[in-house]
Design a protein around this motif. Structure first.
Motif, mmCIF file in Angstrom:
data_model
loop_
_atom_site.group_PDB
_atom_site.id
_atom_site.type_symbol
_atom_site.label_atom_id
_atom_site.label_comp_id
_atom_site.label_asym_id
_atom_site.label_seq_id
_atom_site.Cartn_x
_atom_site.Cartn_y
_atom_site.Cartn_z
ATOM 1 N N SER A 43 39.496 41.592 34.815
ATOM 2 C CA SER A 43 38.543 42.520 34.628
ATOM 3 C C SER A 43 38.065 42.868 36.117
ATOM 4 C CB SER A 43 37.299 42.029 33.754
ATOM 5 O OG SER A 43 37.532 41.956 32.456
ATOM 6 N N LEU A 44 38.030 41.975 36.909
ATOM 7 C CA LEU A 44 37.478 42.282 38.528
ATOM 8 C C LEU A 44 38.465 43.099 39.112
ATOM 9 C CD1 LEU A 44 35.965 38.825 39.304
ATOM 10 C CD2 LEU A 44 34.704 40.927 39.044
ATOM 11 N N ILE A 45 39.878 42.952 38.728
ATOM 12 C CA ILE A 45 40.838 43.687 39.399
ATOM 13 C C ILE A 45 40.824 45.107 39.026
ATOM 14 C CG2 ILE A 45 43.190 44.246 39.164
ATOM 15 C CD1 ILE A 45 43.939 41.298 38.945
ATOM 16 N N PHE A 46 40.488 45.487 37.824
ATOM 17 C CA PHE A 46 40.198 46.812 37.370
ATOM 18 C C PHE A 46 38.996 47.343 37.785
ATOM 19 C CE2 PHE A 46 44.037 45.519 35.230
ATOM 20 C CZ PHE A 46 44.907 46.646 35.432
ATOM 21 N N PHE A 47 38.111 46.493 37.972
ATOM 22 C CA PHE A 47 36.618 46.965 38.285
ATOM 23 C C PHE A 47 36.747 47.392 39.853
ATOM 24 C CE2 PHE A 47 32.897 45.868 40.801
ATOM 25 C CZ PHE A 47 31.948 46.805 40.424
ATOM 26 N N PHE A 48 37.240 46.830 40.580
ATOM 27 C CA PHE A 48 37.704 47.157 42.074
ATOM 28 C C PHE A 48 38.650 48.330 42.097
ATOM 29 C CE2 PHE A 48 36.698 42.478 43.070
ATOM 30 C CZ PHE A 48 35.375 42.769 43.320
ATOM 31 N N TYR A 49 39.502 48.432 41.149
ATOM 32 C CA TYR A 49 40.344 49.547 41.124
ATOM 33 C C TYR A 49 39.518 50.778 40.890
ATOM 34 C CZ TYR A 49 44.111 52.668 39.079
ATOM 35 O OH TYR A 49 44.963 53.721 38.806
ATOM 36 N N GLY A 50 38.683 50.846 40.051
ATOM 37 C CA GLY A 50 37.799 51.955 39.686
ATOM 38 C C GLY A 50 36.865 52.307 40.881
#
Length: 323
Positions: A43-50
């Motif tokens: 979830s954090l990976i894709f949060f930072f991706y956003g």
């Protein structure tokens, strides 16, 4: 030309070796909360991706629609259909598992970081690469489970579209949206700490890889994969890459793309995301015992695509610009 070994590929090999010699930390009931850590990490990976995703560049990229259609068609249609051609040749359960692993590789979206880096190195269309690599990950959340659902329903009885899409939305889509919404308040935090975030991404991926291979080694599942099968798998990975790479180039020439767009089409259309692969495998296959084998073609493809595209990009970078 001096050949450089990608450090992340080397890290993957070391992680697999650790899983081989010390599988006890990654098996079910070990007491080590790897699943919880990796779920939060995803979830954090894709949060930072956003946080890093540029809406402006995505809007600009919409103009070159022919290029985008070609890249996404190669990623989500050409790859799976090529692998699908070999399904009638399956005779044993072991071959079925290897084919399913290969089909999973074919159904995955493109990868952002290496696509953009390689296109930049080869002097291709960078904005188009950013757009295609970014949108591919979003499309993959919907398309990859659909492709896999055609065959996983017969391979495992607990394949449930509702459950899978709920997990994908909660772990991937919502964090990306949250990251996009918070961009204006973070003062380019993701870009300032890009190197640290990349290290975090890779650490989570390595953790998932360790967990997957540790369970497979513990259950002695790789004993079903002979050396000949492994060699054939590597040859198949190379063939798949080159068929799609040169086919994409030929189509790009027929569509009269300039050299920059042709490079972008070939590089983005032949990439497969290790990030999405490890994340999707955790969600799609759940506690399937053969998950290590499922990831094997993806590991091989990831290593070979970095090596081959690096060589091709280095050669293209030396070309003279012709107006």
């Amino acid at each position: 030309m001096k050949l450089k070994i990608d450090r992340f590929v080397l890290s993957i090999l070391i992680t697999i070796l650790i899983a081989y010699f010390f599988p006890q930390w990654g098996i079910e009931g070990s007491g080590v909360p790897i699943d919880t850590i990796s779920t939060i990490g995803i979830s954090l990976i894709f949060f930072f991706y956003g946080l890093k995703l540029s809406p402006t560049k995505l809007k600009e990229g919409l103009k070159n629609w022919k290029l985008h259609v070609l890249v996404q068609a190669c990623t989500f249609l050409v790859f799976p259909l090529l692998v699908l051609l070999f399904r009638p040749l399956i005779e044993t359960q072991e071959q079925e598992t290897l084919w399913l692993a290969f089909f999973f590789l074919a159904a995955l979206p493109s990868t952002v970081s290496s696509s953009v880096v390689m296109v930049s190195m080869a002097k291709g269309n960078i904005p188009a690469a950013i757009f295609n690599a970014s949108i591919s990950g979003i499309i993959g959340v919907a398309i990859t489970p659909l492709w896999m659902g055609l065959f996983l329903e017969t391979a495992q009885t607990d394949y449930d579209f509702t459950s899978i899409y709920t997990k994908l939305i909660v772990q991937i889509i919502l964090p990306v949206i949250l990251g996009l919404l918070l961009q204006r308040y973070t003062n380019n935090f993701a870009h300032k700490h890009s190197a640290k975030l990349t290290l975090f991404d890779k650490s989570i991926i390595l953790l998932i890889i360790y967990k997957s291979f540790a369970q497979s080694f513990y259950d002695n599942l790789f004993s079903t994969v002979s050396f000949l099968d492994f060699v054939l798998l590597l040859i198949a990975v190379l063939l798949l890459f080159f068929i799609v790479f040169y086919s994409t180039g030929a189509i790009a020439k027929q569509l009269q793309f300039n050299k920059e767009d042709q490079i972008t089409a070939q590089f983005c259309g032949t990439k497969k995301s290790l990030v999405h692969g490890t994340v999707f495998s955790k969600i799609l296959f759940g506690h399937m015992a053969a998950i290590g084998i499922i990831l094997l073609p993806l590991m091989l493809f990831h290593a070979t695509q970095i090596l081959l595209v690096s060589i091709i990009a280095s050669k293209l970078a030396k070309r003279k610009n012709i107006l």
